[in-house]
Design a protein around this motif. Structure first.
Motif, PDB file in Angstrom:
ATOM      1  N   ALA A  68       0.820  -1.211   0.000  1.00  0.00           N
ATOM      2  CA  ALA A  68       0.000   0.000   0.000  1.00  0.00           C
ATOM      3  C   ALA A  68       0.850   1.256   0.000  1.00  0.00           C
ATOM      4  O   ALA A  68       0.604   2.204  -0.755  1.00  0.00           O
ATOM      5  N   ARG A  69       1.877   1.291   0.854  1.00  0.00           N
ATOM      6  CA  ARG A  69       2.704   2.493   0.959  1.00  0.00           C
ATOM      7  C   ARG A  69       3.506   2.723  -0.312  1.00  0.00           C
ATOM      8  O   ARG A  69       3.598   3.841  -0.816  1.00  0.00           O
ATOM      9  N   GLU A  70       4.081   1.651  -0.857  1.00  0.00           N
ATOM     10  CA  GLU A  70       4.907   1.801  -2.053  1.00  0.00           C
ATOM     11  C   GLU A  70       4.068   2.161  -3.272  1.00  0.00           C
ATOM     12  O   GLU A  70       4.534   2.895  -4.148  1.00  0.00           O
ATOM     13  N   SER A  71       2.850   1.650  -3.355  1.00  0.00           N
ATOM     14  CA  SER A  71       2.003   1.988  -4.508  1.00  0.00           C
ATOM     15  C   SER A  71       1.640   3.465  -4.501  1.00  0.00           C
ATOM     16  O   SER A  71       1.518   4.092  -5.557  1.00  0.00           O
ATOM     17  N   ARG A  72       1.464   4.054  -3.292  1.00  0.00           N
ATOM     18  CA  ARG A  72       1.186   5.491  -3.216  1.00  0.00           C
ATOM     19  C   ARG A  72       2.429   6.295  -3.565  1.00  0.00           C
ATOM     20  O   ARG A  72       2.355   7.322  -4.242  1.00  0.00           O
ATOM     21  N   THR A  73       3.587   5.823  -3.109  1.00  0.00           N
ATOM     22  CA  THR A  73       4.833   6.530  -3.399  1.00  0.00           C
ATOM     23  C   THR A  73       5.150   6.488  -4.882  1.00  0.00           C
ATOM     24  O   THR A  73       5.692   7.444  -5.441  1.00  0.00           O
ATOM     25  N   LYS A  74       4.801   5.397  -5.535  1.00  0.00           N
ATOM     26  CA  LYS A  74       5.088   5.246  -6.969  1.00  0.00           C
ATOM     27  C   LYS A  74       4.401   6.319  -7.791  1.00  0.00           C
ATOM     28  O   LYS A  74       4.906   6.726  -8.842  1.00  0.00           O
ATOM     29  N   ALA A  75       3.240   6.794  -7.313  1.00  0.00           N
ATOM     30  CA  ALA A  75       2.515   7.829  -8.044  1.00  0.00           C
ATOM     31  C   ALA A  75       3.313   9.125  -8.134  1.00  0.00           C
ATOM     32  O   ALA A  75       3.070   9.948  -9.023  1.00  0.00           O
ATOM     33  N   SER A  76       4.266   9.330  -7.203  1.00  0.00           N
ATOM     34  CA  SER A  76       5.091  10.543  -7.218  1.00  0.00           C
ATOM     35  C   SER A  76       6.456  10.309  -7.849  1.00  0.00           C
ATOM     36  O   SER A  76       7.225  11.269  -8.003  1.00  0.00           O
ATOM     37  N   PHE A  77       6.759   9.059  -8.190  1.00  0.00           N
ATOM     38  CA  PHE A  77       8.119   8.748  -8.649  1.00  0.00           C
ATOM     39  C   PHE A  77       8.522   9.555  -9.867  1.00  0.00           C
ATOM     40  O   PHE A  77       9.605  10.143  -9.918  1.00  0.00           O
ATOM     41  N   PHE A  78       7.647   9.588 -10.888  1.00  0.00           N
ATOM     42  CA  PHE A  78       8.029  10.251 -12.129  1.00  0.00           C
ATOM     43  C   PHE A  78       8.181  11.759 -11.938  1.00  0.00           C
ATOM     44  O   PHE A  78       8.982  12.391 -12.635  1.00  0.00           O
ATOM     45  N   ASN A  79       7.424  12.350 -11.029  1.00  0.00           N
ATOM     46  CA  ASN A  79       7.609  13.774 -10.740  1.00  0.00           C
ATOM     47  C   ASN A  79       9.027  14.047 -10.259  1.00  0.00           C
ATOM     48  O   ASN A  79       9.703  14.957 -10.754  1.00  0.00           O
ATOM     49  N   TRP A  80       9.479  13.251  -9.300  1.00  0.00           N
ATOM     50  CA  TRP A  80      10.792  13.502  -8.709  1.00  0.00           C
ATOM     51  C   TRP A  80      11.927  12.987  -9.577  1.00  0.00           C
ATOM     52  O   TRP A  80      13.046  13.501  -9.512  1.00  0.00           O
ATOM     53  N   TRP A  81      11.646  11.994 -10.407  1.00  0.00           N
ATOM     54  CA  TRP A  81      12.672  11.557 -11.361  1.00  0.00           C
ATOM     55  C   TRP A  81      12.938  12.676 -12.373  1.00  0.00           C
ATOM     56  O   TRP A  81      14.095  12.982 -12.684  1.00  0.00           O
ATOM     57  N   MET A  82      11.870  13.280 -12.878  1.00  0.00           N
ATOM     58  CA  MET A  82      12.041  14.388 -13.811  1.00  0.00           C
ATOM     59  C   MET A  82      12.667  15.584 -13.109  1.00  0.00           C
ATOM     60  O   MET A  82      13.469  16.318 -13.704  1.00  0.00           O
ATOM     61  N   PHE A  83      12.328  15.801 -11.848  1.00  0.00           N
ATOM     62  CA  PHE A  83      12.924  16.892 -11.069  1.00  0.00           C
ATOM     63  C   PHE A  83      14.436  16.725 -10.994  1.00  0.00           C
ATOM     64  O   PHE A  83      15.198  17.685 -11.207  1.00  0.00           O
ATOM     65  N   SER A  84      14.905  15.518 -10.698  1.00  0.00           N
ATOM     66  CA  SER A  84      16.350  15.291 -10.594  1.00  0.00           C
ATOM     67  C   SER A  84      17.025  15.442 -11.953  1.00  0.00           C
ATOM     68  O   SER A  84      18.145  15.968 -12.047  1.00  0.00           O
ATOM     69  N   SER A  85      16.353  14.997 -13.024  1.00  0.00           N
ATOM     70  CA  SER A  85      16.937  15.124 -14.368  1.00  0.00           C
ATOM     71  C   SER A  85      17.114  16.583 -14.757  1.00  0.00           C
ATOM     72  O   SER A  85      18.167  16.976 -15.286  1.00  0.00           O
ATOM     73  N   PHE A  86      16.101  17.401 -14.497  1.00  0.00           N
ATOM     74  CA  PHE A  86      16.195  18.808 -14.860  1.00  0.00           C
ATOM     75  C   PHE A  86      17.140  19.568 -13.933  1.00  0.00           C
ATOM     76  O   PHE A  86      17.730  20.569 -14.345  1.00  0.00           O
ATOM     77  N   THR A  87      17.288  19.107 -12.700  1.00  0.00           N
ATOM     78  CA  THR A  87      18.278  19.717 -11.819  1.00  0.00           C
ATOM     79  C   THR A  87      19.676  19.515 -12.387  1.00  0.00           C
ATOM     80  O   THR A  87      20.499  20.437 -12.402  1.00  0.00           O
ATOM     81  N   GLY A  88      19.942  18.303 -12.871  1.00  0.00           N
ATOM     82  CA  GLY A  88      21.231  18.045 -13.516  1.00  0.00           C
ATOM     83  C   GLY A  88      21.438  18.900 -14.745  1.00  0.00           C
ATOM     84  O   GLY A  88      22.537  19.421 -14.982  1.00  0.00           O
ATOM     85  N   GLY A  89      20.388  19.083 -15.536  1.00  0.00           N
ATOM     86  CA  GLY A  89      20.498  19.942 -16.712  1.00  0.00           C
ATOM     87  C   GLY A  89      20.776  21.390 -16.357  1.00  0.00           C
ATOM     88  O   GLY A  89      21.552  22.073 -17.031  1.00  0.00           O
ATOM     89  N   LEU A  90      20.145  21.864 -15.280  1.00  0.00           N
ATOM     90  CA  LEU A  90      20.366  23.246 -14.857  1.00  0.00           C
ATOM     91  C   LEU A  90      21.802  23.450 -14.377  1.00  0.00           C
ATOM     92  O   LEU A  90      22.427  24.474 -14.674  1.00  0.00           O
ATOM     93  N   VAL A  91      22.323  22.474 -13.634  1.00  0.00           N
ATOM     94  CA  VAL A  91      23.719  22.556 -13.186  1.00  0.00           C
ATOM     95  C   VAL A  91      24.651  22.572 -14.393  1.00  0.00           C
ATOM     96  O   VAL A  91      25.640  23.311 -14.422  1.00  0.00           O
ATOM     97  N   ALA A  92      24.346  21.776 -15.396  1.00  0.00           N
ATOM     98  CA  ALA A  92      25.183  21.748 -16.592  1.00  0.00           C
ATOM     99  C   ALA A  92      25.196  23.089 -17.308  1.00  0.00           C
ATOM    100  O   ALA A  92      26.249  23.572 -17.751  1.00  0.00           O
ATOM    101  N   VAL A  93      24.020  23.726 -17.394  1.00  0.00           N
ATOM    102  CA  VAL A  93      23.932  25.004 -18.101  1.00  0.00           C
ATOM    103  C   VAL A  93      24.596  26.137 -17.325  1.00  0.00           C
ATOM    104  O   VAL A  93      25.322  26.968 -17.896  1.00  0.00           O
ATOM    105  N   LEU A  94      24.376  26.166 -16.006  1.00  0.00           N
ATOM    106  CA  LEU A  94      24.861  27.292 -15.207  1.00  0.00           C
ATOM    107  C   LEU A  94      26.287  27.114 -14.705  1.00  0.00           C
ATOM    108  O   LEU A  94      27.023  28.092 -14.553  1.00  0.00           O
ATOM    109  N   VAL A  95      26.698  25.876 -14.429  1.00  0.00           N
ATOM    110  CA  VAL A  95      28.007  25.641 -13.806  1.00  0.00           C
ATOM    111  C   VAL A  95      29.025  25.109 -14.808  1.00  0.00           C
ATOM    112  O   VAL A  95      30.106  25.685 -14.985  1.00  0.00           O
TER     113      VAL A  95
END
Length: 503
Positions: A68-95
């Motif tokens: 039950a807990r993991e199935s609810r967490t999975k619903a947010s996984f793609f949000n935070w996966w994309m968040f981490s990907s774009f954070t890496g892209g921002l670091v690449a552009v700015l740093v």
């Protein structure tokens, strides 16, 4: 990893790149230097082709649908996966770009190479903790083979009468033993494919199962939805093309510093990084209380909101261009190198709208194709996402070329998107894009209202999934007999489960 090492070597070792004099004059690159550099790039491209379609799928597969807990967490996984990907892209552009230009290209490439080596080490260290789905028998067919088999069977049975109660399907015990896929409910869409599951006329032939037919229906439906995402992907491609070209004509001076027009693209990433936590932690809980959906809104509703925001972004770009055209006429700045007396930050709203829209569209597309892919084919869904971006860029180039040639009129007319944007009609082109976006949004709504989500029998060892739905147990015949467990669907892509087992 090897591609990054080769790229770092190509800019670090003197023998692998052209040498330059202190006054800035550089010798031409030799054939061997060019060959080494392109070999490094293609090595990275091949590696990316293996990781990009699978990394998000692998991450989502680590969550247990039966918890039950993991199935609810999975619903947010793609949000935070994309968040981490774009954070890496921002670091690449700015740093990293700053390091490459001010410290050195060798150091600039060595930093991401070291980061990639660290991530690879962490990946191998975590290997004992990853979850791998067991495959016991009946390995799933490849998507192409499955689609071909079902369509051939449906065509062969095209003259036979369709009776829903005669469709071929394995029992629940077969799927429990196979462990490669979950049994799918029969749906009403694409009914011509149901004939593939009619019992085979020849004794030695085996009919397709209902689950196999439903898997092909899922793939077909995904292709239809994928087609409706191509126009939004084409619009996104404007960020690195016409938006930049439009920005180069405007006043880019801030505090005495002339900023690059392409740097406004970082506001897409920033607005997306700010919007993802708000969406996941604020909007989803609020919507969940009203709709009862674990994700707040359904997957296709999320895509629809993203498409609507992109329509708003194109409309905003069109209005900004109309204002730029008025500024050009007022200042008579029609020459190609003339700077239009208008701040580049007038373009900021269209970048922000695209960034916020990506929270709904880009993340939503990735999650939709993963969730709606047949069991064992989730990497196919991720491929739909990445291929859409590639096709969108190709369509953008094709569209720009076609519009330029059509409006130029053999050289006698004025191109909408000529080399000199100060003497063109970019506002007409944006109006054309806006019309395409509105039509595509209408088509998407039509497709979404007719789309049938994947419906699975979810069970683990004969038990109804806990936490995915409410459970109700009824005892029949005293303390022994049958236990009927029923679950009510609370998530559109998941389905009602009804299991009967002996106690």
């Amino acid at each position: 990893m090897q591609g990054m090492i080769l790229t770092t070597l190509s800019v670090s070792l003197k023998a692998l790149h052209p040498q330059c004099t202190p006054d800035g004059a550089c010798a031409p690159a030799t054939r061997s230097q060019v060959a080494f550099f392109y070999a490094a790039l293609y090595t990275m491209a091949i590696g990316a082709g293996g990781t990009k379609p699978n990394i998000s799928t692998f991450g989502a597969d680590q969550f247990d649908d039966f918890d039950a807990r993991e199935s609810r967490t999975k619903a947010s996984f793609f949000n935070w996966w994309m968040f981490s990907s774009f954070t890496g892209g921002l670091v690449a552009v700015l740093v990293l770009v700053y390091v490459q230009e001010n410290v050195g290209w060798g150091v600039g490439y060595a930093i991401p190479t070291a980061g990639l080596a660290l991530s690879l080490l962490l990946f191998y260290v975590g290997t004992p903790f990853y979850r791998h789905k067991p495959v016991r028998r009946g390995a799933a067919a490849s998507p192409a083979r499955l689609v071909g088999r079902v369509f051939r069977a449906a065509f062969a049975n095209r003259r036979r009468q369709l009776h829903g109660d005669q469709l071929h399907e394995h029992d629940a015990a077969w799927y429990a033993a196979a462990g490669t896929k979950r049994r799918l409910h029969h749906t009403r869409g694409y009914r011509f494919l149901d004939k593939a599951a009619l019992p085979a006329a020849a004794a030695e032939a085996e009919a397709c199962t209902v689950t196999e037919v439903e898997e092909v229906k899922l793939i077909t439906g995904m292709i239809v939805v994928w087609l409706t995402t191509l126009v939004p992907c084409t619009i996104w491609a404007q960020v690195n093309t016409l938006f930049v070209k439009q920005g180069t004509t405007l006043d880019r001076t801030v505090g005495g510093v002339r900023i690059p027009a392409a740097s406004l693209g970082s506001f897409i990433t920033i607005s997306m990084l700010l919007s993802i936590p708000v969406y996941d932690r604020v909007l989803v809980p609020l919507a969940r209380r009203r709709t009862g959906e674990p994700r707040g809104i359904t997957l296709l509703q999320r895509l629809g909101v993203g498409s609507a925001l992109q329509v708003a972004a194109v409309a905003c770009a069109c209005l900004v261009e109309l204002r730029r055209m008025r500024a050009i006429r007022a200042a008579s700045a029609t020459a190609a190198r003339d700077t239009v007396p208008m701040s580049i930050f007038w373009m900021l709203p269209q970048y922000i709208l695209i960034g916020v829209g990506d929270v709904f569209s880009s993340v939503g597309i990735l999650e939709f194709f993963y969730e709606q892919s047949p069991q064992g084919m989730q990497s196919l869904g991720t491929t739909f996402f990445t291929s859409g971006l590639g096709v969108g860029n190709f369509l953008n180039s094709l569209l720009v070329t076609a519009v330029d040639r059509a409006t130029r009129g053999g050289g006698a007319g004025k191109s909408w998107i000529g080399d000199n944007l100060n003497d063109s009609h970019l506002d007409y082109y944006y109006a054309f894009l806006l019309l395409l976006a509105v039509i595509n949004l209408a088509v998407f709504v039509w497709v979404a209202t007719r789309y049938e989500y994947k419906k699975e029998y979810l069970s683990d060892g004969g038990d109804v999934v806990a936490g995915m739905a409410s459970r109700e147990t009824e005892m029949a015949g005293g303390g022994k007999g049958k236990v009927v467990e029923r679950s009510k669907v609370i998530d559109a892509p998941l389905v009602v489960v009804e299991e009967v087992r002996a106690v």
